[in-house]
Design an enzyme around this catalytic site. Sequence first.
Site, PDB file in Angstrom:
ATOM      1  N   HIS A  57      34.043  42.393  25.727  1.00  0.00           N
ATOM      2  CA  HIS A  57      33.998  41.884  27.101  1.00  0.00           C
ATOM      3  C   HIS A  57      32.668  42.265  27.742  1.00  0.00           C
ATOM      4  CE1 HIS A  57      34.926  41.528  31.389  1.00  0.00           C
ATOM      5  NE2 HIS A  57      35.987  40.812  31.060  1.00  0.00           N
ATOM      6  N   CYS A  76      33.885  36.088  29.107  1.00  0.00           N
ATOM      7  CA  CYS A  76      34.328  36.130  30.503  1.00  0.00           C
ATOM      8  C   CYS A  76      33.337  35.320  31.326  1.00  0.00           C
ATOM      9  CB  CYS A  76      34.409  37.571  31.000  1.00  0.00           C
ATOM     10  SG  CYS A  76      35.054  37.684  32.671  1.00  0.00           S
ATOM     11  N   HIS A 117      38.049  34.528  29.162  1.00  0.00           N
ATOM     12  CA  HIS A 117      38.506  34.784  30.528  1.00  0.00           C
ATOM     13  C   HIS A 117      37.955  33.660  31.392  1.00  0.00           C
ATOM     14  CE1 HIS A 117      39.246  39.442  30.286  1.00  0.00           C
ATOM     15  NE2 HIS A 117      40.028  38.744  29.475  1.00  0.00           N
ATOM     16  N   ASP A 160      41.538  34.495  34.690  1.00  0.00           N
ATOM     17  CA  ASP A 160      41.210  35.873  35.030  1.00  0.00           C
ATOM     18  C   ASP A 160      41.329  36.034  36.536  1.00  0.00           C
ATOM     19  OD1 ASP A 160      40.522  38.490  34.616  1.00  0.00           O
ATOM     20  OD2 ASP A 160      38.473  38.108  34.000  1.00  0.00           O
ATOM     21  N   HIS A 161      40.624  36.985  37.101  1.00  0.00           N
ATOM     22  CA  HIS A 161      40.802  37.382  38.499  1.00  0.00           C
ATOM     23  C   HIS A 161      41.021  36.172  39.408  1.00  0.00           C
ATOM     24  CE1 HIS A 161      37.989  40.956  37.348  1.00  0.00           C
ATOM     25  NE2 HIS A 161      39.128  40.981  36.698  1.00  0.00           N
ATOM     26  N   TYR A 210      44.793  40.493  40.394  1.00  0.00           N
ATOM     27  CA  TYR A 210      45.817  40.340  39.363  1.00  0.00           C
ATOM     28  C   TYR A 210      47.210  40.075  39.932  1.00  0.00           C
ATOM     29  CZ  TYR A 210      42.596  41.591  35.661  1.00  0.00           C
ATOM     30  OH  TYR A 210      41.550  41.579  34.774  1.00  0.00           O
TER      31      TYR A 210
END
Length: 323
Positions: free
Chosen positions: A174, A213, A241, A283-284, A298
């Site tokens: 990552h 990501c 991600h 992701d976020h 999350y």
Amino acid sequence: MKIAMCLEPAISPKWHYGREMCVEDAVALRDQTPEVPIWDLPTLARAMKNFEDFGYKVRVLEGWVPMENFKLGKPEGEQEMSQMLATIENMGALGIETLCYSWMAVHGWMRTSVTERLPGGALTTSYDHSIIEKDPRSHQGIIVSEDQLWTTLEAFLKRAVPVAEKAGVKLAMHPDDPPLSPILGVSRIMSSVSSFERLLKLNDSPANGITFCQANFAAMDADVPAAIRNLGKDGRIHFVHFRDVEGDARNLRETFHGMGKTDMYETIKAYMDIGFEGVMRPDHAPVMYGETNANPGYEGLGRIYAIGYMRGLIEAAAKERAR
């Protein structure tokens, strides 16, 4: 490519949202609960059975095995490495395909705000490096060097890759988040496209790969679709991600999917161009009305939006490709 839900071990509304949307694949993310010794095979098997009983197939593990001491070259790191190798073997025994890990030391995922409001009122996270520069630790000199981290990373790959190959597990690095070095005197080495090119050259095994990501590559000011085609041309993007940001590494704000600086449709087409068939997870996501923001980035509602958006992009790109 497979869309997965990112789920902490404790059953939560996100578990229900995912199954209600007919998501069958999961990324198991360790939360802030006490350490779970998944390097013990029965322990990992029990943890994964919980997902299976709910209707999920766990495809990826993220963040379960501590590696801080190994990254820093401390003697205590040897036990961490042994635990990591046992975990990889256990993943192979249970059919878990991918291990997502990072090489951020001391300071991991970092934000200066987790309560910034987007125009519609949703809460999001942001990073402002000018705030970090006011911290005295920013002026103490380098306490962890880039050379030190490259040395320990190379040592990790030398030992982990053969075990991963034998187990049939893919290692997926990552990026640093934010992709900026140093932060508070600690260097970070996975902060550019060139650093990921170097990672792949350290060990040319197909097991040595990338968690792409997207928001971090966007914060690097990379051409994200071009980076996907470049880094993924030999099949070593193992996990994605899917997320977006505004700004750059020194001053960024996370957005809803499709509302940031990246052409998300073009990224989907790039994954198709490289033949990516792995797991992609939202992701976020911003925190929406009614959510507590106990776990910034999350919570669950933003993921409902994200998964619908991702499915639409994939369907549109597939139809364009078929013409």
